[in-house]
Scaffold this motif. Structure first.
Motif, mmCIF file in Angstrom:
data_model
loop_
_atom_site.group_PDB
_atom_site.id
_atom_site.type_symbol
_atom_site.label_atom_id
_atom_site.label_comp_id
_atom_site.label_asym_id
_atom_site.label_seq_id
_atom_site.Cartn_x
_atom_site.Cartn_y
_atom_site.Cartn_z
ATOM 1 N N THR A 33 6.105 14.309 4.331
ATOM 2 C CA THR A 33 6.283 15.540 5.102
ATOM 3 C C THR A 33 6.552 16.753 4.218
ATOM 4 O OG1 THR A 33 8.670 15.141 5.386
ATOM 5 C CG2 THR A 33 7.174 14.216 7.050
ATOM 6 N N TYR A 34 6.547 16.569 2.907
ATOM 7 C CA TYR A 34 6.791 17.670 1.972
ATOM 8 C C TYR A 34 5.520 18.003 1.188
ATOM 9 C CZ TYR A 34 11.797 16.665 2.608
ATOM 10 O OH TYR A 34 13.051 16.462 3.131
ATOM 11 N N PRO A 35 5.387 19.230 0.699
ATOM 12 C CA PRO A 35 4.312 19.539 -0.250
ATOM 13 C C PRO A 35 4.502 18.721 -1.532
ATOM 14 C CG PRO A 35 5.325 21.546 0.599
ATOM 15 C CD PRO A 35 6.196 20.417 1.030
ATOM 16 N N VAL A 36 3.430 18.495 -2.271
ATOM 17 C CA VAL A 36 3.474 17.634 -3.452
ATOM 18 C C VAL A 36 4.518 18.114 -4.453
ATOM 19 C CG1 VAL A 36 2.166 16.880 -5.475
ATOM 20 C CG2 VAL A 36 1.121 16.784 -3.196
ATOM 21 N N ARG A 37 4.514 19.406 -4.782
ATOM 22 C CA ARG A 37 5.470 19.892 -5.784
ATOM 23 C C ARG A 37 6.906 19.642 -5.343
ATOM 24 N NH1 ARG A 37 6.164 26.217 -7.248
ATOM 25 N NH2 ARG A 37 7.169 26.115 -5.202
ATOM 26 N N GLU A 38 7.177 19.873 -4.055
ATOM 27 C CA GLU A 38 8.539 19.695 -3.558
ATOM 28 C C GLU A 38 8.933 18.230 -3.515
ATOM 29 O OE1 GLU A 38 11.321 21.137 0.211
ATOM 30 O OE2 GLU A 38 9.263 21.897 -0.012
ATOM 31 N N VAL A 39 8.006 17.350 -3.129
ATOM 32 C CA VAL A 39 8.355 15.940 -3.052
ATOM 33 C C VAL A 39 8.641 15.379 -4.437
ATOM 34 C CG1 VAL A 39 6.068 14.838 -3.218
ATOM 35 C CG2 VAL A 39 7.833 13.820 -1.794
ATOM 36 N N ARG A 40 7.936 15.879 -5.445
ATOM 37 C CA ARG A 40 8.235 15.440 -6.812
ATOM 38 C C ARG A 40 9.641 15.850 -7.220
ATOM 39 N NH1 ARG A 40 2.365 17.228 -9.387
ATOM 40 N NH2 ARG A 40 1.211 15.357 -8.695
ATOM 41 N N GLU A 41 10.026 17.069 -6.886
ATOM 42 C CA GLU A 41 11.370 17.542 -7.219
ATOM 43 C C GLU A 41 12.427 16.733 -6.475
ATOM 44 O OE1 GLU A 41 11.158 21.639 -6.185
ATOM 45 O OE2 GLU A 41 9.997 22.212 -7.961
ATOM 46 N N LEU A 42 12.189 16.440 -5.214
ATOM 47 C CA LEU A 42 13.129 15.642 -4.436
ATOM 48 C C LEU A 42 13.270 14.233 -5.006
ATOM 49 C CD1 LEU A 42 12.078 16.706 -0.831
ATOM 50 C CD2 LEU A 42 14.303 17.135 -1.894
ATOM 51 N N TYR A 43 12.161 13.654 -5.416
ATOM 52 C CA TYR A 43 12.193 12.301 -5.998
ATOM 53 C C TYR A 43 12.969 12.305 -7.311
ATOM 54 C CZ TYR A 43 10.375 7.658 -7.218
ATOM 55 O OH TYR A 43 10.234 6.334 -7.540
ATOM 56 N N GLU A 44 12.759 13.323 -8.129
ATOM 57 C CA GLU A 44 13.514 13.439 -9.379
ATOM 58 C C GLU A 44 15.016 13.503 -9.089
ATOM 59 O OE1 GLU A 44 12.535 13.615 -12.638
ATOM 60 O OE2 GLU A 44 10.352 13.545 -12.309
ATOM 61 N N VAL A 84 7.554 -7.122 -26.072
ATOM 62 C CA VAL A 84 7.803 -5.773 -25.565
ATOM 63 C C VAL A 84 7.577 -5.760 -24.056
ATOM 64 C CG1 VAL A 84 6.966 -3.382 -25.579
ATOM 65 C CG2 VAL A 84 7.239 -4.615 -27.734
ATOM 66 N N VAL A 85 8.392 -5.010 -23.352
ATOM 67 C CA VAL A 85 8.209 -4.779 -21.926
ATOM 68 C C VAL A 85 7.410 -3.493 -21.751
ATOM 69 C CG1 VAL A 85 9.362 -4.315 -19.736
ATOM 70 C CG2 VAL A 85 10.385 -5.935 -21.371
ATOM 71 N N LEU A 86 6.272 -3.566 -21.070
ATOM 72 C CA LEU A 86 5.463 -2.388 -20.777
ATOM 73 C C LEU A 86 5.690 -2.034 -19.317
ATOM 74 C CD1 LEU A 86 3.414 -0.396 -21.981
ATOM 75 C CD2 LEU A 86 1.595 -1.904 -21.185
ATOM 76 N N PHE A 87 6.276 -0.850 -19.066
ATOM 77 C CA PHE A 87 6.763 -0.491 -17.733
ATOM 78 C C PHE A 87 5.937 0.641 -17.118
ATOM 79 C CE2 PHE A 87 9.300 1.777 -14.664
ATOM 80 C CZ PHE A 87 9.880 0.747 -13.936
ATOM 81 N N PHE A 88 5.573 0.441 -15.828
ATOM 82 C CA PHE A 88 4.811 1.437 -15.072
ATOM 83 C C PHE A 88 5.637 1.866 -13.860
ATOM 84 C CE2 PHE A 88 1.985 -1.541 -17.151
ATOM 85 C CZ PHE A 88 1.140 -0.696 -17.865
ATOM 86 N N HIS A 89 5.955 3.154 -13.777
ATOM 87 C CA HIS A 89 6.821 3.641 -12.705
ATOM 88 C C HIS A 89 6.085 3.739 -11.378
ATOM 89 C CE1 HIS A 89 5.086 7.676 -12.280
ATOM 90 N NE2 HIS A 89 5.007 7.755 -13.598
ATOM 91 N N GLY A 90 6.879 3.690 -10.290
ATOM 92 C CA GLY A 90 6.352 3.889 -8.956
ATOM 93 C C GLY A 90 6.314 5.361 -8.574
ATOM 94 N N GLY A 91 5.909 5.596 -7.325
ATOM 95 C CA GLY A 91 5.789 6.967 -6.826
ATOM 96 C C GLY A 91 4.457 7.246 -6.180
ATOM 97 N N ASP A 162 7.111 -1.016 -10.463
ATOM 98 C CA ASP A 162 7.590 -0.971 -9.086
ATOM 99 C C ASP A 162 6.618 -0.157 -8.241
ATOM 100 O OD1 ASP A 162 8.450 1.461 -10.417
ATOM 101 O OD2 ASP A 162 9.803 1.841 -8.745
ATOM 102 N N SER A 163 6.340 -0.638 -7.015
ATOM 103 C CA SER A 163 5.511 0.079 -6.056
ATOM 104 C C SER A 163 4.106 0.332 -6.627
ATOM 105 C CB SER A 163 6.210 1.375 -5.630
ATOM 106 O OG SER A 163 5.583 1.972 -4.528
ATOM 107 N N ALA A 164 3.683 1.588 -6.759
ATOM 108 C CA ALA A 164 2.383 1.869 -7.362
ATOM 109 C C ALA A 164 2.314 1.349 -8.793
ATOM 110 C CB ALA A 164 2.103 3.364 -7.331
ATOM 111 N N GLY A 165 3.439 1.367 -9.486
ATOM 112 C CA GLY A 165 3.480 0.792 -10.830
ATOM 113 C C GLY A 165 3.265 -0.712 -10.807
#
Length: 322
Positions: A33-44, A84-91, A162-165
């Motif tokens: 329900t948020y614009p992309v730029r705002e949802v990124r800031e909220l997630y951070e 080594v652990v290779l990690f991919f973040h979600g989002g 996690d998730s998309a990662g």
């Protein structure tokens, strides 16, 4: 212990209730329900507020690889050959960064004693499919480049996401296992993975409101990431629909109850087992998508990080199926 949630009717674990109540008190609007730029800031901000605190490590270094960034978390005091652990973040391929999962990666490095390499792949809609998976493939090759600028002497890798990662990690595990000369991938950890972008599993109809991630959010992510003409059943988009090769690495698949992705994650764990992979599957009733990025506030999330670290430490290529 879970209790019924009056808003959604879903069971909610006692230690998860405070974070959920805080989300609803702030307006209770899901990500889409948020614009992309705002949802990124909220997630951070949400990950910074609810995530794990930053464990001190021997070194943390950032590197540029083609058009994306990586971060190497090294807990060791001396160098030498190492897994080594290779990690991919979600989002949802739309949000997330090195910062959102910094505490989680630090904790994994501290608990395992192994370097963790986080991949900050390019995000949609600025960089739609196949940017994220192409960057992930490049990161895996970069990790195993002899004498690479990362300074690691890599003996084997564990793919974690996690998730998309989790989708990116699953795709890499499939593609690598199908190669004539595969890289030494010892294991994969798929945390509430997004593995079927046809979005046809029943759990999409069960989780439609009351949580940050609901069925409509997944559809929004997919529309931003995938150009209209793309086949959403393609193997590097929906690994749950792929023809699985032999010799897949051992897998730890984690699902949570209040999540549109529950059924596809559970189904993928079963598919891995049918393909001959060694699989540990764990389902967590009463918890919602994003548990590990809320592990600083939810005790079960922190416990799961410890369990993931133990799985990684116990994973070696000798345990892979013959």
């Amino acid at each position: 212990m879970t209790q019924p949630d009056l808003f959604s009717g879903r069971p909610v674990a006692a230690d998860a209730a405070e974070v959920l109540e805080k989300f609803r008190a702030s307006g209770g609007r899901p990500f889409h329900t948020y614009p992309v730029r705002e949802v990124r800031e909220l997630y951070e901000r949400g990950c910074a507020s609810n995530g794990l605190s930053g464990d001190a490590l021997s070194s943390v270094s950032d590197f540029t690889v083609d058009d994306f960034q990586t971060r190497v978390y090294d807990p060791r005091v001396s160098s030498g050959p190492t897994p080594v652990v290779l990690f991919f973040h979600g989002g949802g391929w739309v949000m997330g960064s090195l910062s959102t999962h910094d505490g989680l990666c630090r904790r994994l490095a501290a608990l395992t004693g192994l370097p963790v390499v986080a991949v900050d792949y390019r995000l949609a809609p600025e960089h739609p499919y196949p940017a994220a998976i192409e960057d992930s493939r490049t990161a895996l090759d970069w990790l195993f480049t002899p004498g690479g600028v990362h300074g690691l002497d890599v003996t084997e890798a564990v793919l974690v996401g996690d998730s998309a990662g989790g989708q990116l990690a699953a795709v890499l595990a499939i593609e690598n296992a199908g190669m004539a000369d595969p890289l030494p991938v010892a294991a994969q950890v798929l945390i509430y993975p997004m593995v079927d972008l046809t979005m046809s599993s029943p759990s999409y109809a069960r989780v439609t409101e009351g949580f940050p991630l609901v069925a409509e959010t997944i559809a929004w992510f997919a529309d931003l990431y995938l150009p209209g003409a793309v086949d959403r059943a393609a193997p590097d988009i929906s690994p749950a629909l792929a023809s699985l090769p032999a010799r897949l690495p051992p897998a730890f698949v984690i699902t949570v109850d209040n999540d549109p992705l529950l059924d596809e994650g559970a189904g993928y764990a079963a598919a891995l087992a049918r393909a001959g992979a060694e699989v540990r599957y764990q389902h967590l009733p009463g918890y919602a998508h994003g548990l590990l990025t809320s592990a600083g506030r939810i005790g079960r999330g922190a416990q799961m990080v410890e369990e993931i670290a133990a799985f990684i430490c116990n994973s070696r290529l000798e345990s892979a199926p013959a």
